[in-house]
Design a protein around this motif. Structure first.
Motif, PDB file in Angstrom:
ATOM      1  N   SER A 190       1.026  -1.092  -0.175  1.00 28.30           N
ATOM      2  CA  SER A 190      -0.123   0.036  -0.109  1.00 28.30           C
ATOM      3  C   SER A 190       0.549   1.132  -0.304  1.00 28.30           C
ATOM      4  O   SER A 190       1.922   1.144   0.489  1.00 28.30           O
ATOM      5  N   ILE A 243       2.673  -1.762   4.260  1.00 27.38           N
ATOM      6  CA  ILE A 243       2.257  -0.679   4.245  1.00 27.38           C
ATOM      7  C   ILE A 243       3.412   0.475   4.042  1.00 27.38           C
ATOM      8  O   ILE A 243       4.686   0.500   4.771  1.00 27.38           O
ATOM      9  N   THR A 297       5.389   4.153   3.943  1.00 31.13           N
ATOM     10  CA  THR A 297       5.096   5.478   4.399  1.00 31.13           C
ATOM     11  C   THR A 297       6.041   6.646   3.590  1.00 31.13           C
ATOM     12  O   THR A 297       7.211   5.917   3.148  1.00 31.13           O
TER      13      THR A 297
END
Length: 260
Positions: free
Chosen positions: A15, A44, A46
């Motif tokens: 993601s 994930i 970031t």
């Protein structure tokens, strides 16, 4: 009245918090092709605290396995594999596609984010080579193609030799993405199936190309799911990602409407 079947494609991807790449780009691409998209989230991603790069947080291994187990009985038309952040997640993914050998699999072997960790790069490279006999198309960029083939690539001729080397290791269809590394004016991608080689060339666009690799692989998966041959899928996906780069914003590429 008979309802037309909507193809189903699975994205095994990370993601991207900025939505330029990752499964966000995969699903946006599927939508443009009229594909019903599924996702198994590997990680994930970031923005790093110092904004100089990205931090990657792998999905818990048991949670990831449960995602794949939930999808075991879905009749997919294609599977696209993106960021595999750990050997454990890569191994679970490999076992999953080995159980689904009737499905076309497109592997985008994301390795470059690990460049500063030589041991981890070596281990993940070896693991990804295990995928080759079980995938339909592999789409490495130049650096990833170098890692997988063990070659240095500085020319288009080198790309062809590297692609043939990957064929010898089990790759059925290889697409090496040249980007701007070999030519500052044209992006050259090389398709090779062990017999036929073909170049696809587009002008370099001075725009944000974050997510271009994800979009390219997902477009190939979409085209194959819709019944296109691999070569046609690659050619049409090259056009699609070029338009996506032309339409990019500050966060990444934008998957344009293929019906306009």
């Amino acid at each position: 009245m008979t309802t037309k079947k909507m193809p189903k494609v699975l994205a095994i991807s990370g993601s991207d918090v900025l939505s330029g790449g990752g499964f966000q780009a995969d699903l946006a691409t599927y939508s443009q092709y009229g594909i019903y998209g599924f996702v198994a989230v590997t990680s994930i991603v970031t923005v790093a605290e110092n904004a100089s790069g990205f931090d990657i947080f792998p999905t818990d291994t048991d949670v990831f396995k449960r995602q794949l187990d939930s999808l075991d009985d879905v009749a997919f038309d294609a599977i696209k594999i993106g960021l595999l952040p750990s050997l454990e997640i890569a191994d679970l993914t490999l076992r999953f596609i080995q159980r689904h050998q009737d499905v076309s699999v497109i592997l985008d072997p994301v390795l470059v984010f690990k460049e500063n960790h030589d041991t981890e790069i070596s281990q993940m490279t070896a693991k990804l080579l295990e995928f080759l006999p079980f995938v339909t198309v592999i789409t490495p960029n130049l650096r990833e193609a170098e890692m997988l083939s063990g070659m240095t690539i500085t020319t288009v001729s080198d790309m062809k030799v590297a692609a043939r080397a990957l064929s010898g290791l089990g790759s059925r269809h290889t697409v090496i993405k040249g980007g701007s590394r070999l030519d500052k004016h044209f992006a050259r991608d090389l398709y090779d199936d062990g017999g036929l080689s073909r170049e696809f060339v587009k002008p370099i666009v001075a725009r944000n190309n974050n997510g271009a690799g994800c979009t390219f692989a997902s477009a190939i998966a979409s085209n194959i799911a819709r019944g296109k041959s691999v070569l046609t899928a690659v050619e049409q996906s090259k056009d699609f990602v070029y338009q996506a780069i032309l339409n990019s914003n500050e966060y990444g590429v934008f998957q344009h409407d293929i019906n306009t």
